[in-house]
Design an enzyme around this catalytic site. Structure first.
Site, PDB file in Angstrom:
ATOM      1  N   SER A   1      -1.400 104.819 108.952  1.00  0.00           N
ATOM      2  CA  SER A   1      -1.607 106.249 109.211  1.00  0.00           C
ATOM      3  C   SER A   1      -2.707 106.717 108.269  1.00  0.00           C
ATOM      4  O   SER A   1      -2.463 106.930 107.074  1.00  0.00           O
ATOM      5  CB  SER A   1      -0.319 107.039 108.970  1.00  0.00           C
ATOM      6  OG  SER A   1       0.656 106.714 109.931  1.00  0.00           O
TER       7      SER A   1
ATOM      8  N   LYS B   1      -1.129 111.332 115.428  1.00  0.00           N
ATOM      9  CA  LYS B   1      -0.144 111.049 114.385  1.00  0.00           C
ATOM     10  C   LYS B   1      -0.091 112.187 113.369  1.00  0.00           C
ATOM     11  O   LYS B   1       0.985 112.556 112.894  1.00  0.00           O
ATOM     12  CB  LYS B   1      -0.480 109.732 113.678  1.00  0.00           C
ATOM     13  CG  LYS B   1       0.406 109.408 112.474  1.00  0.00           C
ATOM     14  CD  LYS B   1       1.890 109.295 112.858  1.00  0.00           C
ATOM     15  CE  LYS B   1       2.795 109.148 111.632  1.00  0.00           C
ATOM     16  NZ  LYS B   1       2.736 107.834 111.013  1.00  0.00           N
TER      17      LYS B   1
END
Length: 279
Positions: free
Chosen positions: A85, A160
């Site tokens: 991420s 995300k």
């Protein structure tokens, strides 16, 4: 996360070459059937797909383009699947640099954590070319319950970040509501079942209110990782000119806990903020 992803792939019969800077992590995977690689380059040499699960864009760049990195060993058209991420702008630069040397890139940040990874039930938001996305199904189908191509490189990481905004705000809301329930004399552990199916229901409510009420901070995530993601959210919002007042407040609450030494603690430990001196 990387260990959980690798464990799931081994359980599904994939041949896996493992590399990590921590030898203990590699040894643990080798005990489950993985083959040890001495470097990221060596791991990539015999691989059709290279999966990364790392903590920042700088670390991803070093792992791929640095000394003995993936790019020095990977064959042309090896697909790089980045399940880290990280910042979407940095991701677009990484994908371009990889494409320039013939390595297709798919950003595949995930939601669901290690528990869902072990079950092959991750939610993954992907960014990249459609052809690369289709090729990656060979691996990703064994990891994901919900896999969506959101657009070109960086789109998965952007999605995300939106996911993290919703999660972070929900974690804080559930912790605050748990404190109120406890102070008001209601059994907070019964609330998730009582609210199931209603508008206030969520996966975080179902999984975390009971944990918070019990002060069960067994790890499924880290508060300092959420700070990293919210920092990326705020950076993106500055670029887009998007006002995000609730996210800013949520970030400050997370930073208070990190400054108190709770950065490595589970997200359920947000309850500690509302416990005050009692915590």
């Amino acid at each position: 996360m990387g260990s959980a992803i690798a464990t799931r792939l081994l359980a599904r019969g994939h041949e896996l070459f493992a590399y990590d800077r921590d030898p203990a992590k590699i040894d643990a995977l080798c005990a489950k059937g993985a083959m040890k690689a001495a470097s990221a380059s060596q791991a990539a040499q015999r691989s059709e797909f290279v999966i990364l699960s790392l903590n920042s864009a700088a670390i991803v760049r070093a792992a791929v383009f640095g000394e003995e990195g993936v790019s020095t060993g990977a064959r042309r058209n090896t697909v790089i699947i980045d399940m880290s991420s990280i910042d979407p702008i940095a991701t677009r630069a990484l994908a371009k640099d990889a494409a320039d040397i013939g390595l297709p890139w798919l950003d595949c940040p995930l939601s669901g954590g290690a528990p869902k990874a072990l079950l092959g039930k991750l939610t993954v938001m992907a960014g990249g070319e459609r052809e690369t996305f289709e090729r990656a199904q060979t691996v990703m189908a064994d990891l994901c319950e919900n896999l969506t191509l959101m657009g070109p490189s960086g789109s998965g990481q952007t999605t995300k970040l939106i996911n993290q905004v919703l999660c972070a705000l929900n974690f804080v809301a559930v912790a605050e509501a748990t404190r109120l329930a406890v102070d008001a004399g209601v059994d907070a552990q019964r609330i998730p079942a009582a609210l199931q199916g209603g508008r206030a229901d969520s996966a975080i409510l179902q999984e975390f209110m009971g944990k918070m009420a019990r002060h069960d901070y067994s790890p499924t995530g880290r508060i300092d990782n959420m700070v990293k993601d919210l920092d990326a959210v705020q950076s993106l919002a500055r670029t887009t000119g998007t006002p995000m007042p609730m996210t800013a407040l949520c970030m400050e609450i997370h930073k208070v806990l990190v400054s108190a030494g709770l950065g490595p603690a589970d997200n359920a430990a947000l309850m500690r903020f509302f416990d005050g001196p009692r915590g």
